[in-house]
Motif scaffolding. Structure first.
Motif, PDB file in Angstrom:
ATOM      1  N   GLY A  38      -9.132 -10.514  -7.624  1.00 31.68           N
ATOM      2  CA  GLY A  38      -7.775 -11.023  -7.482  1.00 31.68           C
ATOM      3  C   GLY A  38      -6.916 -10.654  -8.678  1.00 31.68           C
ATOM      4  N   ALA A  39      -7.494 -10.765  -9.877  1.00 27.94           N
ATOM      5  CA  ALA A  39      -6.740 -10.416 -11.083  1.00 27.94           C
ATOM      6  C   ALA A  39      -6.336  -8.943 -11.037  1.00 27.94           C
ATOM      7  CB  ALA A  39      -7.584 -10.710 -12.320  1.00 27.94           C
ATOM      8  N   GLY A  40      -7.266  -8.076 -10.613  1.00 30.90           N
ATOM      9  CA  GLY A  40      -6.930  -6.661 -10.483  1.00 30.90           C
ATOM     10  C   GLY A  40      -5.853  -6.441  -9.439  1.00 30.90           C
ATOM     11  N   GLY A  41      -5.875  -7.257  -8.396  1.00 31.79           N
ATOM     12  CA  GLY A  41      -4.888  -7.123  -7.322  1.00 31.79           C
ATOM     13  C   GLY A  41      -3.481  -7.437  -7.804  1.00 31.79           C
ATOM     14  N   VAL A  42      -3.363  -8.413  -8.705  1.00 34.50           N
ATOM     15  CA  VAL A  42      -2.044  -8.740  -9.240  1.00 34.50           C
ATOM     16  C   VAL A  42      -1.476  -7.517  -9.967  1.00 34.50           C
ATOM     17  CG1 VAL A  42      -0.804 -10.190 -10.876  1.00 34.50           C
ATOM     18  CG2 VAL A  42      -2.525 -11.187  -9.395  1.00 34.50           C
ATOM     19  N   ALA A  43      -2.359  -6.813 -10.698  1.00 36.70           N
ATOM     20  CA  ALA A  43      -1.903  -5.602 -11.385  1.00 36.70           C
ATOM     21  C   ALA A  43      -1.420  -4.564 -10.380  1.00 36.70           C
ATOM     22  CB  ALA A  43      -3.030  -5.039 -12.249  1.00 36.70           C
ATOM     23  N   ASN A  44      -2.137  -4.405  -9.264  1.00 36.69           N
ATOM     24  CA  ASN A  44      -1.700  -3.427  -8.254  1.00 36.69           C
ATOM     25  C   ASN A  44      -0.365  -3.807  -7.654  1.00 36.69           C
ATOM     26  OD1 ASN A  44      -4.068  -2.065  -8.518  1.00 36.69           O
ATOM     27  ND2 ASN A  44      -5.025  -3.017  -6.756  1.00 36.69           N
ATOM     28  N   ALA A  45      -0.139  -5.117  -7.506  1.00 35.05           N
ATOM     29  CA  ALA A  45       1.062  -5.565  -6.828  1.00 35.05           C
ATOM     30  C   ALA A  45       2.305  -5.274  -7.655  1.00 35.05           C
ATOM     31  CB  ALA A  45       0.971  -7.062  -6.543  1.00 35.05           C
ATOM     32  N   HIS A  70       0.830  -1.206   0.000  1.00 33.69           N
ATOM     33  CA  HIS A  70       0.000   0.000   0.000  1.00 33.69           C
ATOM     34  C   HIS A  70       0.864   1.255   0.000  1.00 33.69           C
ATOM     35  CE1 HIS A  70      -3.726  -2.188   0.864  1.00 33.69           C
ATOM     36  NE2 HIS A  70      -2.952  -2.995   1.548  1.00 33.69           N
ATOM     37  N   MET A  71       2.164   1.085   0.060  1.00 36.29           N
ATOM     38  CA  MET A  71       3.032   2.229   0.334  1.00 36.29           C
ATOM     39  C   MET A  71       4.112   2.417  -0.719  1.00 36.29           C
ATOM     40  SD  MET A  71       3.296   1.206   4.317  1.00 36.29           S
ATOM     41  CE  MET A  71       4.572   2.364   4.734  1.00 36.29           C
ATOM     42  N   TYR A  72       3.936   1.839  -1.903  1.00 34.64           N
ATOM     43  CA  TYR A  72       4.956   1.976  -2.943  1.00 34.64           C
ATOM     44  C   TYR A  72       5.295   3.431  -3.238  1.00 34.64           C
ATOM     45  CZ  TYR A  72       4.315  -2.945  -4.427  1.00 34.64           C
ATOM     46  OH  TYR A  72       4.254  -4.309  -4.506  1.00 34.64           O
ATOM     47  N   ALA A  73       4.300   4.318  -3.106  1.00 34.45           N
ATOM     48  CA  ALA A  73       4.529   5.713  -3.510  1.00 34.45           C
ATOM     49  C   ALA A  73       5.003   6.595  -2.368  1.00 34.45           C
ATOM     50  CB  ALA A  73       3.256   6.297  -4.125  1.00 34.45           C
ATOM     51  N   GLY A 109     -10.505   4.790 -12.869  1.00 33.29           N
ATOM     52  CA  GLY A 109      -9.176   4.941 -12.277  1.00 33.29           C
ATOM     53  C   GLY A 109      -8.103   5.031 -13.344  1.00 33.29           C
ATOM     54  N   LEU A 110      -8.255   4.236 -14.405  1.00 30.14           N
ATOM     55  CA  LEU A 110      -7.261   4.297 -15.473  1.00 30.14           C
ATOM     56  C   LEU A 110      -7.301   5.665 -16.162  1.00 30.14           C
ATOM     57  CD1 LEU A 110      -7.541   0.735 -16.989  1.00 30.14           C
ATOM     58  CD2 LEU A 110      -5.898   1.607 -15.335  1.00 30.14           C
ATOM     59  N   TYR A 111      -8.466   6.315 -16.163  1.00 32.06           N
ATOM     60  CA  TYR A 111      -8.536   7.681 -16.671  1.00 32.06           C
ATOM     61  C   TYR A 111      -7.946   8.691 -15.694  1.00 32.06           C
ATOM     62  CZ  TYR A 111     -11.405   6.724 -20.781  1.00 32.06           C
ATOM     63  OH  TYR A 111     -11.864   6.297 -21.990  1.00 32.06           O
ATOM     64  N   GLY A 112      -7.599   8.241 -14.502  1.00 30.16           N
ATOM     65  CA  GLY A 112      -6.887   9.116 -13.570  1.00 30.16           C
ATOM     66  C   GLY A 112      -7.729   9.817 -12.534  1.00 30.16           C
ATOM     67  N   THR A 161      -2.498   3.167 -10.776  1.00 33.48           N
ATOM     68  CA  THR A 161      -3.766   2.834 -10.126  1.00 33.48           C
ATOM     69  C   THR A 161      -3.882   3.358  -8.697  1.00 33.48           C
ATOM     70  OG1 THR A 161      -2.870   0.760  -9.290  1.00 33.48           O
ATOM     71  CG2 THR A 161      -3.905   0.701 -11.448  1.00 33.48           C
ATOM     72  N   HIS A 162      -2.762   3.523  -8.010  1.00 38.12           N
ATOM     73  CA  HIS A 162      -2.800   3.836  -6.584  1.00 38.12           C
ATOM     74  C   HIS A 162      -3.595   5.113  -6.292  1.00 38.12           C
ATOM     75  CE1 HIS A 162      -1.488   3.978  -2.465  1.00 38.12           C
ATOM     76  NE2 HIS A 162      -1.121   5.224  -2.628  1.00 38.12           N
ATOM     77  N   ASP A 163      -4.475   5.016  -5.287  1.00 39.91           N
ATOM     78  CA  ASP A 163      -5.294   6.160  -4.887  1.00 39.91           C
ATOM     79  C   ASP A 163      -6.142   6.753  -5.999  1.00 39.91           C
ATOM     80  OD1 ASP A 163      -5.359   6.560  -2.131  1.00 39.91           O
ATOM     81  OD2 ASP A 163      -3.306   7.281  -2.093  1.00 39.91           O
ATOM     82  N   THR A 164      -6.459   5.925  -7.000  1.00 42.29           N
ATOM     83  CA  THR A 164      -7.467   6.346  -7.970  1.00 42.29           C
ATOM     84  C   THR A 164      -8.705   5.494  -7.739  1.00 42.29           C
ATOM     85  OG1 THR A 164      -6.913   4.678  -9.593  1.00 42.29           O
ATOM     86  CG2 THR A 164      -5.731   6.767  -9.758  1.00 42.29           C
ATOM     87  N   TYR A 165      -9.710   5.715  -8.567  1.00 44.43           N
ATOM     88  CA  TYR A 165     -10.911   4.907  -8.488  1.00 44.43           C
ATOM     89  C   TYR A 165     -10.657   3.451  -8.834  1.00 44.43           C
ATOM     90  CZ  TYR A 165     -14.580   7.573  -6.599  1.00 44.43           C
ATOM     91  OH  TYR A 165     -15.358   8.207  -5.688  1.00 44.43           O
TER      92      TYR A 165
END
Ligand code: HEM
Ligand SMILES: [Cu+2]
Ligand SMILES: [Cu+2]
Lengths: 508, 143
Positions: free
Chosen positions: A353-360, A292-295, A433-436, A368-372
């Motif tokens: 779960g699939a979306g989570g792999v992308a976040n990881a 949760h803290m990459y940024a 979220g991908l639109y920012g 994606t972080h902190d977007t919709y």
């Protein structure tokens, strides 16, 4: 019956009871009450975001308070108490014991929830359910923030007490003829999630105390103006709450393990891999908190370590999905309401779960972080998986609790509308979220794509809202006037249902 | 495990693990490249505060709410905060870095085309978080 409506018991007899089914009923009603309260706030948020500009909520402060209380309520006052309700009803029966190990402690743990919930709602704080310092120390307004902190402390103690009770009940009170390898998977899910609670929650309790003394100005743990470090809070917070998402999801998966084999009329494909995946999840759940803290400015090495830790949890979750699919394979499935919710929940679990792999994957996380996207992602878990599993189980236990049947057609309509609504809201939010579009914003610039996506999401939320009204009507009407259930086998799937043969409430 | 064979499960788990290893390796490689700040990048100090962004160029010029940069140059952004946590984001260039009081976080980017892009705050920072926005203006001095 527990709630024998033909022969009602005075309400205070249930309230002062320590019997596990009575405490279970109290948990159940409380959690459903908070589901509807928290859901109403969600609809308010979505209505406000239907168009850019201020419409129905009117000011940013109220909006910020609404999403804070919405999130806190649904996590701490709906999901957790709902799981406790199921655990209270079924764990003692599944381990063949007369009650929970410590009945009085059990009732006390429940009775901490109303004051905790009241503090959160009356405080109406605005610092999101993360309560991140230094905002939560220097800017969050007065008593609201302090009430939230106290409310959460009380709820934390309640869940630690509950966890101790489940662990002791399962390990020490199970019938001597029963080995640990025979304990049903639902009870295993409570054992694993309770162990996580015992490790995780005390960490957060410490963080909250430090936050409180920081607010009082007597310490500066997280206050950079006094030499503290806000990132330390983020570590403590996520060390608790990343594993905590498994505390939320594991019992819901356990509930699906009850429903899917029954309605497939086949034993579960692999009991052992279910147990193994639970235990594995509750261990690797602790290895991933800092994704949760990459940024926040972590070093490359730290980021890599936490990415590996996060990806390691994926096979364990995937094992559950495999187990469910393999059980349903070639089975004579009876698609009644509880089964529909479980199967729908698995499909959404897989997408989440699939979306989570992308976040990881760390570079992707910066889009994606902190977007919709993140809002959509975790709602596929909390709503799509956990709430779906829980609601399916609620239909399943309805005859157990009331001795009557719910209306099957209304149950199916509820499921179909909720499923369509959930896809509309949360898949769309991924795209948004991908639109920012950042999360937690009261207003947004009139970018055509943003407006369109927000409108789809709002329509989806309204569909869920309507389906929940149908659900409420069904529950209220059927618990009074529904046709009496066949208590041997209410769903006609063969095999024995549990109540009222195995456990009798002493106050009958 | 009952009377059925387990090989489908093992194959499946193997596939999942292989997929995760692949995702992890790709991400690791991409991140390694992304983190490498190019030689000679110009430093800009980016300050977040409730609720606007200020920019200070190497030559001392300051801007509020707008950041002017040139096509073809690399910029190293040093991100700081005066009060609470913020997060500096230029979505079009996938620039995202938190502004945390007491820390200096760095991120870099190199604009490729002239144009305007939105800058926004992506970490909840209180009342006007929703409108803590700015503009990135990429200029082409040769045009
Ligand atoms: C119809 C169903 C729901 C809708 C439409 C909905 C909508 C929303 C929206 C719009 C936000 C604010 C996002 C943001 O601005 O960052 C939000 C936040 C949140 N929701 Fe929901 N929600 C729903 C159900 C749930 C459920 C069932 C849970 C938990 C069990 C939940 C937990 C949360 C949490 C934890 C947050 C984060 C709050 C925060 O940012 O501090 N929601 N939800
Ligand atoms: Cu900000
Ligand atoms: Cu902000």
């Amino acid at each position: 019956m527990v709630l024998e409506l033909q022969k009602p018991r005075p309400i205070w007899q249930i309230m002062f009871s320590t019997h596990h089914t009575d405490v279970g009923l109290l948990y159940l009603i409380t959690s459903l009450g908070f589901l509807f309260l928290g859901g109403a706030l969600a609809l308010a948020i979505r209505a406000e975001l239907f168009l850019p500009g201020a419409q129905i909520i009117g000011d940013a402060m109220t909006f910020n308070r609404i999403f804070t209380v919405h999130g806190t309520t649904l996590i701490f006052l709906f999901i957790i108490p709902f799981a406790s309700s199921v655990g209270n009803y079924y764990v003692p029966i599944m381990v063949r014991y007369k009650d929970m190990a410590y009945p009085k402690l059990n009732a006390i743990a429940f009775w901490m929830i109303p004051p905790g919930g009241a503090l959160i709602w009356l405080g109406f704080a605005d610092f999101t359910w993360y309560a991140t310092p230094p905002y939560s120390i220097i800017s969050a307004p007065g008593p609201a923030a302090d009430m939230w902190i106290f409310g959460l402390k009380i709820l934390g103690i309640s869940s630690v007490l509950g966890a101790i009770n489940f662990i002791v009940t399962i390990l020490k009170c199970k019938h001597p003829d029963m080995s640990i390898g025979q304990v049903p998977l639902l009870a295993w899910s409570f054992l694993s999630s309770s162990l996580i609670i015992l490790v995780a929650i005390p960490t957060f309790a410490a963080a909250l105390l430090m936050l409180l003394t920081d607010r009082l100005g007597v310490s500066g743990f997280f206050n950079p103006a006094m030499g503290g470090d806000p990132i330390a809070y983020a570590h403590l917070f996520w060390f608790t709450f990343h594993p905590e998402v498994y505390v939320l999801v594991i019992p819901a998966i356990g509930m699906m393990y009850e429903i899917i084999p029954r309605f497939s009329r086949k034993p579960i494909y692999s009991y052992n891999s279910g147990v193994f995946a639970f235990v594995l999840l509750s261990i690797v759940g602790f290895s991933s908190w800092a994704h949760h803290m990459y940024a926040t400015g972590m070093s490359f090495t730290e980021k890599t370590v936490f990415m590996v830790g996060t990806l390691a949890a994926v096979p364990a979750s995937a094992m559950h999905v495999f187990n469910f699919v393999a059980t349903m394979w070639n089975a004579r499935i009876k698609f009644l309401t509880p089964m529909m919710w479980s199967v729908g929940g698995i499909a959404l679990f897989f997408s989440a779960g699939a979306g989570g792999v992308a976040n990881a994957a760390m570079p992707l996380d910066f889009t994606t972080h902190d977007t919709y996207w993140v809002v959509g992602h975790f709602h596929l878990f909390v709503m799509g998986t956990i709430a779906f599993g829980s609601i399916g189980f609620l239909y399943y236990m309805f005859p157990y609790v009331t001795g009557r049947m719910y209306n099957e057609t209304m149950g199916k309509i509820h499921f179909i509308m909720s499923f369509v609504g959930t896809v509309l809201v949360f898949f769309t939010q991924h795209v948004l979220g991908l639109y920012g579009m950042p999360r937690r914003i009261f207003d947004y610039p009139p970018i055509p794509e943003w407006i369109a996506m927000n409108q789809i999401a709002t329509v989806g939320a309204m569909i869920i809202g309507v389906s929940m009204a149908i659900f409420l009507a069904n529950m209220i009407y059927s618990s009074g006037k529904g046709k009496p259930a066949n208590t041997e086998d209410p769903f006609g799937v063969g095999g024995k249902y549990y109540y009222p043969f195995e456990a009798k409430n002493p106050s009958h | 495990m009952g009377g059925h064979s387990n090989w489908p499960e093992w194959i499946y788990i193997g596939v999942v693990v292989a997929l995760m290893v692949w995702v992890g390796a790709e991400a690791w490689e991409a991140e390694r490249l992304v983190e490498h700040v190019p030689e000679g990048a110009e430093t800009i100090i980016v300050t977040g505060q409730q609720w606007f962004w200020t920019f200070e160029h190497e030559d001392g010029t300051k801007e509020i709410g707008e950041l002017h940069v040139e096509v073809g140059k690399a910029y190293k952004l040093e991100i700081v905060s005066k009060d609470v946590n913020h997060s500096f984001n230029i979505h079009d260039y996938v620039v995202l870095m938190d502004a945390i009081p007491g820390r200096v976080n760095t991120v870099w980017f190199a604009p490729t085309d002239a144009g305007e892009h939105d800058i926004q705050c992506r970490e909840y920072c209180g009342l006007i978080h929703y409108n803590m926005r700015g503009k990135l203006i990429v200029e082409d001095p040769t045009a």
